[in-house]
Design an enzyme around this catalytic site. Structure first.
Site, PDB file in Angstrom:
ATOM      1  N   GLU A   1       0.837  -1.196   0.000  1.00 29.11           N
ATOM      2  CA  GLU A   1       0.000   0.000   0.000  1.00 29.11           C
ATOM      3  C   GLU A   1       0.870   1.242   0.000  1.00 29.11           C
ATOM      4  O   GLU A   1       0.547   2.236  -0.667  1.00 29.11           O
ATOM      5  CB  GLU A   1      -0.951  -0.019   1.201  1.00 29.11           C
ATOM      6  CG  GLU A   1      -2.008  -1.138   1.136  1.00 29.11           C
ATOM      7  CD  GLU A   1      -1.460  -2.532   1.431  1.00 29.11           C
ATOM      8  OE1 GLU A   1      -0.349  -2.625   1.998  1.00 29.11           O
ATOM      9  OE2 GLU A   1      -2.135  -3.518   1.090  1.00 29.11           O
TER      10      GLU A   1
ATOM     11  N   HIS B   1     -11.372  -5.998   8.416  1.00 22.98           N
ATOM     12  CA  HIS B   1     -12.121  -5.747   7.176  1.00 22.98           C
ATOM     13  C   HIS B   1     -13.378  -4.939   7.504  1.00 22.98           C
ATOM     14  O   HIS B   1     -14.395  -5.069   6.841  1.00 22.98           O
ATOM     15  CB  HIS B   1     -12.554  -7.058   6.501  1.00 22.98           C
ATOM     16  CG  HIS B   1     -11.432  -7.979   6.172  1.00 22.98           C
ATOM     17  ND1 HIS B   1     -11.011  -8.963   7.020  1.00 22.98           N
ATOM     18  CD2 HIS B   1     -10.632  -8.057   5.078  1.00 22.98           C
ATOM     19  CE1 HIS B   1      -9.998  -9.622   6.460  1.00 22.98           C
ATOM     20  NE2 HIS B   1      -9.749  -9.094   5.294  1.00 22.98           N
TER      21      HIS B   1
HETATM   22  C1  LIG Z   1      -1.860  -5.090   4.377  1.00 22.23           C
HETATM   23  C2  LIG Z   1      -2.819  -5.897   3.593  1.00 22.23           C
HETATM   24  N1  LIG Z   1      -3.026  -5.574   2.301  1.00 22.23           N
HETATM   25  C3  LIG Z   1      -3.912  -6.278   1.564  1.00 22.23           C
HETATM   26  C4  LIG Z   1      -4.593  -7.340   2.095  1.00 22.23           C
HETATM   27  C5  LIG Z   1      -5.612  -8.117   1.282  1.00 22.23           C
HETATM   28  N2  LIG Z   1      -5.087  -9.458   0.991  1.00 22.23           N
HETATM   29  C6  LIG Z   1      -5.374 -10.503   1.783  1.00 22.23           C
HETATM   30  S1  LIG Z   1      -4.597 -11.875   1.311  1.00 22.23           S
HETATM   31  C7  LIG Z   1      -3.870 -11.111   0.005  1.00 22.23           C
HETATM   32  C8  LIG Z   1      -2.976 -11.870  -0.907  1.00 22.23           C
HETATM   33  C9  LIG Z   1      -1.747 -12.352  -0.227  1.00 22.23           C
HETATM   34  O1  LIG Z   1      -0.998 -13.121  -1.122  1.00 22.23           O
HETATM   35  P1  LIG Z   1       0.318 -13.883  -0.696  1.00 22.23           P
HETATM   36  O2  LIG Z   1       1.141 -13.027   0.185  1.00 22.23           O
HETATM   37  O3  LIG Z   1       0.963 -14.380  -1.939  1.00 22.23           O
HETATM   38  O4  LIG Z   1      -0.197 -15.086   0.190  1.00 22.23           O
HETATM   39  P2  LIG Z   1      -1.172 -16.286  -0.216  1.00 22.23           P
HETATM   40  O5  LIG Z   1      -2.569 -15.819   0.062  1.00 22.23           O
HETATM   41  O6  LIG Z   1      -0.951 -16.608  -1.648  1.00 22.23           O
HETATM   42  O7  LIG Z   1      -0.817 -17.412   0.683  1.00 22.23           O
HETATM   43  C10 LIG Z   1      -4.253  -9.769  -0.033  1.00 22.23           C
HETATM   44  C11 LIG Z   1      -3.840  -8.809  -1.061  1.00 22.23           C
HETATM   45  C12 LIG Z   1      -4.328  -7.636   3.444  1.00 22.23           C
HETATM   46  N3  LIG Z   1      -4.949  -8.666   4.053  1.00 22.23           N
HETATM   47  N4  LIG Z   1      -3.433  -6.919   4.157  1.00 22.23           N
END
Ligand SMILES: Cc1ncc(C[n+]2csc(CCOP(=O)(O)OP(=O)(O)O)c2C)c(N)n1
Lengths: 411, 337
Positions: B60, B129
């Site tokens: 972000e 959320h």
């Molecule tokens: C600070 C923050 N930004 C955005 C999100 C929304 N979000 C939740 S999970 C996710 C994807 C995360 O992907 P990754 O780090 O590759 O882990 P995976 O889910 O593939 O295990 C996002 C963007 C969040 N939870 N926290």
């Protein structure tokens, strides 16, 4: 003016190899044959380790044989326990996912296809080490025999929820099991792992920490800050990236995978970076032990990238067929972690299809029974902890605002 | 004119601006091919091209920093932060950079970005959320903070925000995306169909920033709300039977102080409603402003109805959420005094 001498600039936007309707391919992911990568001594100088981020440490070959210098010393009982915990994790998560579809909870997240990482790491580290997990790490708890009923009660936010209804389903906290409190924001605990490890070093203790982060989340500042501190203070910590190829709908290229591997992020911080087959229980065990031994011997941090595949949707809120080919999982070159360990054990004459089927039936029955037990307490909305819990735990001692507001609420 | 829900209205505003201004770029986590986790940017990449609407790394701070750089160059970036709870890693960029660039460079550089982000509870999203962070932005001079409560306003305010030359935080009440939720959570979910503010004109129109709407005129007490709480307020007013005047602020910075003052001087009573926790919430600022400007007109103390001073608790969603019942009690208290 430079304008005349140089071509027009254009903005590069990465796109994945395949979208829905395309033929899936993983040709862009560099693999090494099992057994090929050397196992350096733990005190090897970092400059001798700089090719490791571009290799892939693998132990199990396609036939299920354990080969090469990274084969860990483990008993058949240890491997059967690992197999059991992985399968238990999968059965449990599939049931909870279905429970969400039946309206029993608001949210659920699975680790399908990635169970080897959480289970093998849980078994490789000591009971008083601390893991700073992602939400795809319930295998850690299951491998340590955390009561499944407590997870289910948390998922249902019911009267017996150990987190008192305050937290989103699956965002567990289990200090006694070496499992640090999860939160919905990604990445923000990666530095806590380093701080924990620094504290252990300061106290001349023997404990180490493990931090987990998704490949997508390596883009956050938290990742780079944690690496800087870990490197500067030689913190006794293992920092692990679970590269499951997808971050919700964004492929790993959006996190920089077109340019470098995630293990290679270690290079600029001057710490070892290993790239490991994340669907290979033996390779994960071996690499985690290697990094743990370094940490315990004051040799500092290690970054490990686990190359794996998110075989299911991101969460119950996601439909992956909207952004990746529906059959992509079938093309994943590193297979399924449970199948691979099972094949290995069968190859060793330490396991059989019949035993496996029996174990699966037994686990299904026991998870089903535990789910019933949780449902008897209540599912989301028809049982919850006392509403006074909403006001507890803001501070150690409630201040006047909470006291007044409780009164206003009528309790 | 078409009936739209709030998501469609937002998508349409982005579509209009992408079509008419090549300097408008839309980006954020999962906003490109997928169209965003709430579908707000659905179809925009396909229609306007890969470089006009694209995915970003999960950072972000990086999203807002690069948006500021693009804005300084001359573009009009419209970054999305997936949930308002996740704006915090970008806080320094918003506070120390976006909000300050024009002032400190004496107008040489500025940051005309519009940061869209779904906020608020009522969806069982738990602690991260569900939050309503508007007050922390309102406190920062140099940032505008806009919160629509219906599809018509959402489109008009979003276009106005994008065309504005200063940084705007555009908070979208996610509980209103698909229907005008009034806090009566046991009832069947309403859709926007048939709602007067769901008629959304095609093409470009704006709703000016800093102009509140009087949703319901009334004589006895002024109710001030924004976002989801506008609908909750209407329900609470109906329940109470009080002849309240309901003001939808639409933007909290700039703030339509004139409309507020005129209404409170007329009614002599005021109840402020927001979903964010009470202490240090935007209701505190409103209350102080009204006290300063309407002191001699007030017949009773200003009431604040807000979320409790706890984190947003998953299982206790409806115990936390300041619903119509709490508003209607506050209205009665305000009238009795
Ligand atoms: C600070 C923050 N930004 C955005 C999100 C929304 N979000 C939740 S999970 C996710 C994807 C995360 O992907 P990754 O780090 O590759 O882990 P995976 O889910 O593939 O295990 C996002 C963007 C969040 N939870 N926290």
């Amino acid at each position: 003016m430079a304008k005349k001498k140089t071509p027009k600039l254009h903005l590069h936007i990465p796109v994945p190899a395949a979208r829905p309707g395309d033929t899936p391919t993983f040709d862009h992911i560099p693999l090494s044959p099992a057994g090929q990568v050397l196992r350096p001594k733990i005190d090897t100088q970092e400059e001798q380790l700089r090719n490791f981020p571009y290799e892939l440490i693998r132990v199990l070959d396609d036939a299920g044989q354990a080969v090469g210098p990274w084969v860990p010393k483990v008993s058949a009982d240890f491997l059967r326990a690992g197999l059991r915990s992985m399968l238990k994790t999968r059965v449990f998560e599939n049931r909870m996912f279905a429970a969400h579809r039946q309206g029993k909870t608001s949210f659920f997240i699975k680790s399908t296809g990635e169970e080897a990482i959480s289970v093998a790491q849980s078994m490789a580290l000591e009971s008083d080490d601390m893991c700073f997990p992602t939400y795809r790490f319930s295998g850690w708890l299951i491998a340590r025999d955390y009561p499944v009923i407590d997870m289910i009660n948390q998922i249902f936010s019911n009267e017996k929820d150990p987190l008192k209804g305050r937290q989103l389903p699956t965002l567990y906290s289990a200090r006694d099991y070496g499992f640090y409190s999860l939160s919905g924001n990604v990445g923000s605990r990666f530095g806590h792992a380093v701080g924990w490890a620094m504290a252990s070093a300061y106290k001349n203790d023997h404990r180490i920490a493990l931090g987990l982060i998704g490949e997508g989340t390596t883009a956050e500042g938290d990742f780079h800050e944690a690496l800087t501190f870990a490197s500067v203070y030689k913190a006794p910590v293992i920092l692990a990236v679970t590269n499951n190829q997808w971050a919700i709908s964004s492929f790993s290229g959006i996190a920089g995978a077109e340019q470098a591997t995630f293990a290679a992020k270690a290079l600029a911080y001057g710490i070892p970076g290993l790239r490991v087959d994340g669907n290979d229980f033996l390779a994960i065990t071996a690499a985690t032990r290697w990094a743990a031994e370094r940490a315990r011997n004051n040799l500092g941090p290690t970054l490990i990238e686990f190359v794996t595949y998110r075989a299911s949707g991101h969460s119950t809120s996601d439909d992956p067929t909207k952004y990746r080919p529906a059959d992509e999982a079938q093309h994943w070159p590193l297979g399924d972690p449970i199948e691979r360990l099972k094949t290995h054990l069968i190859f060793q004459n330490e396991w059989s299809e019949e035993q496996h089927t029996k174990m699966e039936e037994e686990l299904s029955a026991s998870i089903r029974a535990t789910q019933k037990e949780g449902e008897a307490v209540g599912t989301l909305g028809n049982s919850k902890p006392s509403v006074s819990e909403m006001f507890e735990g803001v501070f150690k001692e409630p201040d006047w605002r909470v006291i007044e507001q409780r009164r206003e609420f009528g309790i | 004119m078409a009936t739209m829900n709030m998501l469609q209205a937002i998508n349409n505003a982005l579509d209009v601006k992408l079509a008419e201004d090549p300097d408008v770029l839309v980006f954020g986590e999962d906003v490109g091919y997928f169209g965003g986790v709430f579908n707000a940017t659905k179809g925009l990449q396909e229609k306007h091209g890969l470089t006009r609407c694209f995915d970003t790394p999960i950072s972000e701070g990086g999203i807002i920093a690069t948006a500021i750089g693009m804005g300084a160059y001359g573009l009009r970036p419209v970054p999305e932060i997936q949930f308002a709870d996740y704006i915090l890693p970008a806080f320094d960029q918003l506070v120390s950079e976006a909000a300050r660039l024009r002032y400190r460079s004496n107008g040489e550089f500025w940051a005309p970005l519009t940061v869209r982000s779904p906020y608020g509870g009522g969806i069982f999203g738990g602690q991260t959320h569900s939050q309503s962070p508007e007050a922390i932005f309102a406190h920062i001079t140099g940032l505008k903070t806009v919160i629509p409560s219906n599809p018509y306003d959402a489109k008009g305010l979003l276009i106005a925000a994008i065309e504005d030359d200063d940084p705007v935080i555009f908070l979208e009440p996610k509980r209103l995306y698909n229907g005008p939720f009034d806090g009566r959570h046991e009832e069947v979910v309403k859709t926007w169909a048939g709602h007067p503010n769901a008629d959304v004109p095609a093409g470009n129109y704006t709703v000016p920033l800093g102009k509140a709407a009087i949703v319901r005129p009334g004589a006895d007490v002024t109710v001030i709300a924004y976002g989801t709480m506008v609908h909750v307020a209407q329900a609470g007013i109906d329940d109470s039977g009080v002849d309240a005047e309901l003001i939808d602020l639409r933007s909290i910075v700039p703030l339509d102080i004139d409309t507020i003052v005129a209404s409170v001087r007329k009614t002599g009573r005021c109840v402020i409603l927001h979903e964010a926790s009470r202490f240090g919430g935007f209701g505190g600022e409103l209350s102080a402003l009204i006290q300063e400007r309407c002191f001699y007109h007030l017949k009773s103390k200003i009431e604040r109805v807000a979320g409790w001073d706890t984190a947003y608790p998953h299982a206790f969603e409806w115990d936390y959420f300041p619903g119509p019942a709490r508003l209607s009690e506050a209205l009665k208290r305000s009238m009795e005094a």
